[in-house]
Design a protein around this motif. Structure first.
Motif, PDB file in Angstrom:
ATOM      1  N   THR A  10      -7.871  -6.171 -23.550  1.00 34.86           N
ATOM      2  CA  THR A  10      -6.601  -6.845 -23.218  1.00 34.86           C
ATOM      3  C   THR A  10      -6.596  -7.360 -21.775  1.00 34.86           C
ATOM      4  O   THR A  10      -5.743  -8.168 -21.414  1.00 34.86           O
ATOM      5  N   ARG A  11      -7.533  -6.858 -20.960  1.00 36.13           N
ATOM      6  CA  ARG A  11      -7.636  -7.251 -19.547  1.00 36.13           C
ATOM      7  C   ARG A  11      -6.310  -7.050 -18.799  1.00 36.13           C
ATOM      8  O   ARG A  11      -5.938  -7.854 -17.936  1.00 36.13           O
ATOM      9  N   THR A  12      -5.611  -5.957 -19.130  1.00 33.79           N
ATOM     10  CA  THR A  12      -4.334  -5.682 -18.466  1.00 33.79           C
ATOM     11  C   THR A  12      -4.444  -4.585 -17.415  1.00 33.79           C
ATOM     12  O   THR A  12      -3.438  -3.963 -17.068  1.00 33.79           O
ATOM     13  N   LEU A  13      -5.670  -4.357 -16.927  1.00 35.62           N
ATOM     14  CA  LEU A  13      -5.819  -3.464 -15.778  1.00 35.62           C
ATOM     15  C   LEU A  13      -4.922  -4.021 -14.668  1.00 35.62           C
ATOM     16  O   LEU A  13      -4.922  -5.229 -14.425  1.00 35.62           O
ATOM     17  N   HIS A  14      -4.151  -3.142 -14.030  1.00 33.94           N
ATOM     18  CA  HIS A  14      -3.240  -3.623 -12.981  1.00 33.94           C
ATOM     19  C   HIS A  14      -2.938  -2.482 -12.020  1.00 33.94           C
ATOM     20  O   HIS A  14      -3.038  -1.308 -12.387  1.00 33.94           O
ATOM     21  N   GLY A  15      -2.569  -2.835 -10.795  1.00 33.97           N
ATOM     22  CA  GLY A  15      -2.257  -1.810  -9.801  1.00 33.97           C
ATOM     23  C   GLY A  15      -1.201  -2.313  -8.829  1.00 33.97           C
ATOM     24  O   GLY A  15      -0.842  -3.495  -8.836  1.00 33.97           O
ATOM     25  N   GLY A  16      -0.710  -1.377  -8.021  1.00 32.24           N
ATOM     26  CA  GLY A  16       0.201  -1.745  -6.937  1.00 32.24           C
ATOM     27  C   GLY A  16      -0.599  -1.657  -5.643  1.00 32.24           C
ATOM     28  O   GLY A  16      -1.033  -0.570  -5.258  1.00 32.24           O
ATOM     29  N   ALA A  17      -0.826  -2.786  -4.991  1.00 36.41           N
ATOM     30  CA  ALA A  17      -1.625  -2.797  -3.750  1.00 36.41           C
ATOM     31  C   ALA A  17      -0.887  -1.990  -2.678  1.00 36.41           C
ATOM     32  O   ALA A  17       0.350  -1.913  -2.702  1.00 36.41           O
ATOM     33  N   PRO A  18      -1.648  -1.388  -1.741  1.00 36.60           N
ATOM     34  CA  PRO A  18      -0.980  -0.609  -0.683  1.00 36.60           C
ATOM     35  C   PRO A  18       0.069  -1.442   0.061  1.00 36.60           C
ATOM     36  O   PRO A  18      -0.169  -2.625   0.350  1.00 36.60           O
ATOM     37  N   VAL A  19       1.183  -0.822   0.344  1.00 35.29           N
ATOM     38  CA  VAL A  19       2.191  -1.461   1.190  1.00 35.29           C
ATOM     39  C   VAL A  19       1.679  -1.386   2.628  1.00 35.29           C
ATOM     40  O   VAL A  19       1.261  -0.321   3.088  1.00 35.29           O
ATOM     41  N   LEU A  20       1.658  -2.522   3.332  1.00 29.84           N
ATOM     42  CA  LEU A  20       1.114  -2.556   4.690  1.00 29.84           C
ATOM     43  C   LEU A  20       2.217  -2.482   5.740  1.00 29.84           C
ATOM     44  O   LEU A  20       2.008  -1.975   6.839  1.00 29.84           O
ATOM     45  N   ALA A  21       3.382  -2.991   5.419  1.00 33.03           N
ATOM     46  CA  ALA A  21       4.526  -2.901   6.342  1.00 33.03           C
ATOM     47  C   ALA A  21       5.799  -3.022   5.529  1.00 33.03           C
ATOM     48  O   ALA A  21       5.845  -3.770   4.547  1.00 33.03           O
ATOM     49  N   GLY A  22       6.807  -2.277   5.942  1.00 33.62           N
ATOM     50  CA  GLY A  22       8.085  -2.304   5.224  1.00 33.62           C
ATOM     51  C   GLY A  22       8.037  -1.381   4.009  1.00 33.62           C
ATOM     52  O   GLY A  22       7.122  -0.576   3.860  1.00 33.62           O
ATOM     53  N   GLU A  23       9.016  -1.504   3.145  1.00 30.93           N
ATOM     54  CA  GLU A  23       9.127  -0.623   1.984  1.00 30.93           C
ATOM     55  C   GLU A  23       9.274  -1.454   0.724  1.00 30.93           C
ATOM     56  O   GLU A  23       9.936  -2.489   0.731  1.00 30.93           O
ATOM     57  N   LYS A  24       8.659  -0.962  -0.334  1.00 25.67           N
ATOM     58  CA  LYS A  24       8.732  -1.652  -1.628  1.00 25.67           C
ATOM     59  C   LYS A  24       9.491  -0.758  -2.608  1.00 25.67           C
ATOM     60  O   LYS A  24       9.222   0.444  -2.686  1.00 25.67           O
ATOM     61  N   TRP A  25      10.416  -1.361  -3.309  1.00 28.67           N
ATOM     62  CA  TRP A  25      11.137  -0.661  -4.392  1.00 28.67           C
ATOM     63  C   TRP A  25      10.953  -1.481  -5.658  1.00 28.67           C
ATOM     64  O   TRP A  25      11.116  -2.707  -5.630  1.00 28.67           O
ATOM     65  N   ILE A  26      10.627  -0.811  -6.760  1.00 24.79           N
ATOM     66  CA  ILE A  26      10.532  -1.527  -8.047  1.00 24.79           C
ATOM     67  C   ILE A  26      11.283  -0.743  -9.127  1.00 24.79           C
ATOM     68  O   ILE A  26      11.525   0.457  -8.987  1.00 24.79           O
ATOM     69  N   ALA A  27      11.607  -1.468 -10.186  1.00 22.26           N
ATOM     70  CA  ALA A  27      12.057  -0.832 -11.429  1.00 22.26           C
ATOM     71  C   ALA A  27      11.045  -1.232 -12.493  1.00 22.26           C
ATOM     72  O   ALA A  27      10.681  -2.411 -12.589  1.00 22.26           O
ATOM     73  N   THR A  28      10.548  -0.246 -13.252  1.00 22.47           N
ATOM     74  CA  THR A  28       9.598  -0.548 -14.328  1.00 22.47           C
ATOM     75  C   THR A  28      10.232  -0.189 -15.664  1.00 22.47           C
ATOM     76  O   THR A  28      10.853   0.866 -15.805  1.00 22.47           O
ATOM     77  N   LYS A  29      10.056  -1.078 -16.629  1.00 12.47           N
ATOM     78  CA  LYS A  29      10.470  -0.779 -18.010  1.00 12.47           C
ATOM     79  C   LYS A  29       9.221  -0.889 -18.864  1.00 12.47           C
ATOM     80  O   LYS A  29       8.549  -1.921 -18.879  1.00 12.47           O
TER      81      LYS A  29
END
Ligand code: PD2
Ligand code: ZN
Length: 282
Positions: free
Chosen positions: A255-274
């Motif tokens: 399926t080639r759906t390998l995926h990741g969240g790259a390191p945050v380098l500055a600031g903050e990241k917020w996500i919602a996943t469904k």
């Protein structure tokens, strides 16, 4: 100097194919490690055809299933998601990856963060050996789950996603909120449950396989923190209010759906996943 096609090289080629890497990317890796193009192509052809003849290539792939998707047949720029018009920013067919713009308002993003913040804990991942949960160094965010329909904003968003992706609300897992500080990341992984892991049959009792994911960006970091798809060299920028959707019709790397969240380098990241399941998720 002639280049030798060693048994180790043959084995490596077979492993790359089994992991679902397309021939072009295998070839690219071989060229990068110094193989001449003609030898690399010959090695791949000879290895894979003899591997198939030996019957080893007959290894069954899991069957495909129907997956959620937005109605994008006529290449619309906007999709009506019931209570909101969502923008279509990027569309990839294979793997199926769609980037949506303006899926959430700024106020909805803020509300979800405010509701989640007091309930955050270090993120767990599913322990594939047992079907339970465990802390995992590949995932250095903190997070929490809302139950389905838990509050107004959650209900509104779930109804919107069901309409956008043409998939029953009841097939969705509860919304997960994740918070990444600088340095936090989520190493590349697949979201489906690996059929060969011993804990998977237990997990599947609650609604079958995961068949799609939508990651929604609630707060954008200043640098880093994109969602990466290494098999197709894609990075989706974590822009507030936007989302990346992808589906996988069988629990397999093809399926080639390998995926990741790259390191945050500055600031903050917020996500919602469904995460969306095949059937009703209990
Ligand atoms: O935060 C992300 O970009 C990300 C990356 C990979 C989220 C997930 N996976 C996930 O929630 O499954
Ligand atoms: Zn994921």
């Amino acid at each position: 100097m002639t280049q030798q096609i060693t048994p180790q090289l043959r084995q490596w080629i077979v492993e790359q194919a089994q992991a679902g890497h397309p021939p072009e990317s295998v070839l690219k890796s071989m060229l990068a490690s110094g193989w001449t193009e003609a030898v690399a192509i010959e090695a791949m052809e000879a290895t894979l055809s003899s591997h198939l003849e030996q019957g080893a290539g007959q290894q069954e792939l899991p069957p495909t299933v129907t997956v959620p998707d937005a109605q994008l047949d006529e290449s619309p720029l906007y999709v009506d998601a019931g209570d909101r018009t969502v923008h279509v920013l990027n569309v990839m067919v294979n793997p199926r990856i769609v980037v949506f713009g303006s899926l959430l308002s700024d106020q909805e993003c803020d509300e979800l963060i405010a509701l989640a913040r007091p309930r955050l804990a270090r993120s767990l991942t599913v322990a594939t050996k047992t079907g339970g949960e465990e802390v995992n160094d590949d995932r250095t965010s903190s997070g929490m789950f809302f139950t389905r329909g838990e509050s107004d904003v959650v209900r509104r968003l779930e109804a919107r996603l069901a309409r956008l992706l043409n998939w029953p609300e009841e097939n969705g897992e509860g919304l997960q909120i994740l918070h990444y500080r600088p340095g936090a990341e989520y190493k590349p992984h697949y979201d489906y449950f690996d059929p060969v892991e011993p804990g998977t049959p237990t997990i599947l009792k609650r609604g079958g396989q995961r068949v799609a994911t939508i990651v929604m960006y609630l707060a954008e970091p200043e640098k880093g923190g994109g969602t990466t798809f290494p098999d197709v060299n894609l990075v989706v920028a974590p822009k507030r209010g936007n989302a990346v959707f992808f589906s996988y019709d069988r629990p397999h790397p093809v399926t080639r759906t390998l995926h990741g969240g790259a390191p945050v380098l500055a600031g903050e990241k917020w996500i919602a996943t469904k995460w969306l399941r095949e059937r009703r998720f209990e």
